[in-house]
Design a protein around this motif. Structure first.
Motif, PDB file in Angstrom:
ATOM      1  N   GLU A  56     113.305  -8.577 -21.147  1.00  0.00           N
ATOM      2  CA  GLU A  56     112.866  -7.624 -21.942  1.00  0.00           C
ATOM      3  C   GLU A  56     112.685  -8.093 -22.879  1.00  0.00           C
ATOM      4  N   TYR A  57     111.509  -7.725 -23.545  1.00  0.00           N
ATOM      5  CA  TYR A  57     110.861  -7.852 -24.565  1.00  0.00           C
ATOM      6  C   TYR A  57     111.313  -6.827 -26.358  1.00  0.00           C
ATOM      7  N   ASP A  58     111.184  -6.990 -27.302  1.00  0.00           N
ATOM      8  CA  ASP A  58     110.980  -6.350 -27.785  1.00  0.00           C
ATOM      9  C   ASP A  58     109.721  -6.368 -28.616  1.00  0.00           C
ATOM     10  N   ARG A  59     109.712  -5.433 -29.873  1.00  0.00           N
ATOM     11  CA  ARG A  59     108.303  -5.436 -29.867  1.00  0.00           C
ATOM     12  C   ARG A  59     107.757  -6.662 -31.215  1.00  0.00           C
ATOM     13  N   THR A  60     108.575  -7.634 -31.537  1.00  0.00           N
ATOM     14  CA  THR A  60     108.627  -8.783 -32.586  1.00  0.00           C
ATOM     15  C   THR A  60     109.141 -10.277 -31.564  1.00  0.00           C
ATOM     16  N   GLY A  61     108.371  -9.574 -30.079  1.00  0.00           N
ATOM     17  CA  GLY A  61     108.961 -10.800 -29.004  1.00  0.00           C
ATOM     18  C   GLY A  61     110.106 -11.095 -29.113  1.00  0.00           C
ATOM     19  N   ARG A  62     111.388 -10.424 -29.477  1.00  0.00           N
ATOM     20  CA  ARG A  62     112.102 -11.214 -29.317  1.00  0.00           C
ATOM     21  C   ARG A  62     113.157 -11.006 -27.758  1.00  0.00           C
ATOM     22  N   ILE A  63     113.961 -11.993 -27.348  1.00  0.00           N
ATOM     23  CA  ILE A  63     114.291 -11.272 -25.869  1.00  0.00           C
ATOM     24  C   ILE A  63     115.743 -10.539 -25.947  1.00  0.00           C
TER      25      ILE A  63
END
Length: 498
Positions: free
Chosen positions: A369-376
């Motif tokens: 699962e990633y957030d909007r900024t691309g971090r896990i």
């Protein structure tokens, strides 16, 4: 200066002796003469010119520096190999039981063992060998060429000359055979006659070329030299059809040509096409082939000597070359080991082994699962990079490593908040005890600061001094008063007794 014996000299005599030696060294005074009438060099050090005391030398001399113990029995002769002496007709008592010679016994016999020895057959008695014994000097014992016959080397020279002649003969036969085959292939008498003439010319040219090649490196002697001796010089250094190297570029600012050594190190035509040039300078030979290997060998010897190795290229070249070869072998082994470790850790993309399907297609069943900024956010643990140092090693019952806690410019353990590296972990109890001691220390410091801020009230006591009236509010110390009265009574009693 050569002195006969060591005797005591006064200071004045010693000074005169030094002045005389200085004058002799400067050439102002004649040199000292030994017992044979020869002059002694005044520049010879005293430790060399002074004779030992046990020689009892009465006059100055340098004989003790020469070889005065000479043994006339020393010889430089060698064994007369293969020489035999008397040959008997029948067996003699004490001779070899195998061959019948008197110069050795059966155990030392070098002849083939006979089925029935000469002792019992009296047939084919071997002659006596010539036994010699020499007393060699120091150099004769260590001369490795002592007894060598130089005439035996002529057989080696004759063998090589015979091989060279056979090689030349074989080459000539092969060349003539090829020419004959070409003649047989062509048809026509006219063509054949013309080819015969051409073949004859080719054979003559081949003979000329072969003789020229044989004389190419011929060394000739020149007798008219500056020193009067003879020197060897190579007659031909290039093929005469080629252009001389100093004529390739006539510009005065081009590559320098040394006429004495016939060398031109730089390229005379640096801007020309490399494919059209047949000469690029003598530096090309120094940077290729065995010259480059020799250069690397010298560099390795210098670096090894700087690092403490006992190696010298000029003193021991074989040792230096052997060490360089072993160094290259070890270097290749280290490189291969390092390569194997990397391939074992990261794999080899050029290998024939097929990659797993998951890695090949980049697909797996793991959900990330990633957030909007691309971090896990969830699904994959962040892998921390490992270093070459040991990690996650806990000592003394600690659950964290040293340096996981920082306070007041000091490192410590996060599990017990101790700043001593070799301390034993006390856990939460240690943290509570440390906090309690810190609170108590803060309270004590606050109490001390408050006590220092309050002014101290001192009662002023009025004291009596000598020659003044006693004040009415004078306060006396009872204890000191009793002690003083006691001392006064003791003094009075002593006076009364006296």
């Amino acid at each position: 200066m050569a002195t006969a014996s060591v005797t005591f000299k006064s200071r004045e005599d010693h000074r005169k002796q030094l002045e005389l030696e200085e004058a002799r060294k400067a050439g102002l005074a004649p040199a000292e003469v030994d017992e044979d009438g020869n002059e002694i060099n005044p520049h010879i050090p005293q430790y060399m010119s002074s004779a030992p005391w046990y020689l009892n030398a009465e006059k100055p001399s340098l004989k003790h520096q020469r070889k005065w113990k000479s043994d006339p029995n020393y010889t430089k002769a060698w064994y007369d190999r293969g020489t035999t002496l008397f040959q008997a007709n029948k067996y003699r008592k004490g001779a070899c039981e195998n061959c019948g010679a008197m110069t050795h016994d059966k155990k030392s016999c070098m002849e083939r063992p006979r089925s029935v020895g000469a002792k019992w057959t009296n047939v084919n008695i071997a002659p006596d060998e010539k036994v010699e014994s020499f007393e060699l000097d120091y150099d004769g014992k260590r001369d490795r060429w002592n007894g060598y016959d130089p005439s035996t080397y002529t057989r080696v020279i004759a063998d090589y000359e015979a091989r060279e002649e056979a090689r030349k003969k074989y080459l000539k036969e092969q060349q003539l055979k090829k020419l004959e085959e070409k003649d047989s292939e062509k048809d026509g008498e006219n063509a054949g006659s013309e080819d015969d003439e051409e073949d004859g010319l080719r054979i003559d040219e081949a003979k000329v070329d072969e003789s020229a090649q044989m004389d190419f490196a011929k060394v000739e002697k020149r007798v008219r030299t500056t020193g009067g001796g003879s020197t060897g010089s190579v007659r031909n250094l290039r093929i005469r059809e080629d252009t001389a190297k100093y004529l390739l570029n006539l510009d005065v600012n081009s590559a320098y040509y040394d006429p004495k050594t016939r060398s031109m190190r730089e390229d005379p035509l640096p801007d020309a096409d490399p494919n059209d040039k047949f000469y690029v300078g003598d530096n090309q030979n120094r940077l290729s082939g065995q010259a480059l290997e020799f250069k690397q060998l010298n560099i390795h010897a210098w670096e090894a000597f700087d690092k403490g190795q006992d190696i010298h290229m000029q003193a021991a070249p074989s040792q230096a070359e052997l060490l360089y070869k072993s160094f290259k072998i070890k270097k290749e082994m280290l490189k291969s080991e390092h390569k194997d470790k990397i391939m074992e850790k990261y794999g080899n993309a050029a290998s024939e082994d097929t990659m797993p399907r998951e890695l090949l297609l980049g697909q797996s069943e793991r959900e990330i699962e990633y957030d909007r900024t691309g971090r896990i956010i969830k699904g994959q643990d962040v892998s921390l990079p490992k270093s070459k140092y040991e990690e996650d090693i806990f000592i003394n019952n600690h659950t964290t490593v040293w340096g996981s806690w920082w306070k007041d410019h000091q490192w410590g353990y996060k599990c017990c908040k101790q700043t001593i590296k070799n301390s034993y972990c006390t856990g939460l109890a240690g943290i509570e005890a440390a906090e309690a001691s810190a609170d108590l220390m803060k309270a004590n410091m606050a109490r001390k600061e408050a006590a220092e801020d309050e002014p101290v009230q001192h009662e002023e006591k009025r004291l009596a001094t000598w020659g003044t009236d006693v004040p009415q509010d004078l306060v006396l110390d009872k204890k000191l008063l009793e002690e003083s009265l006691k001392k006064v009574r003791e003094c009075k009693e002593e006076r009364g007794e006296g």
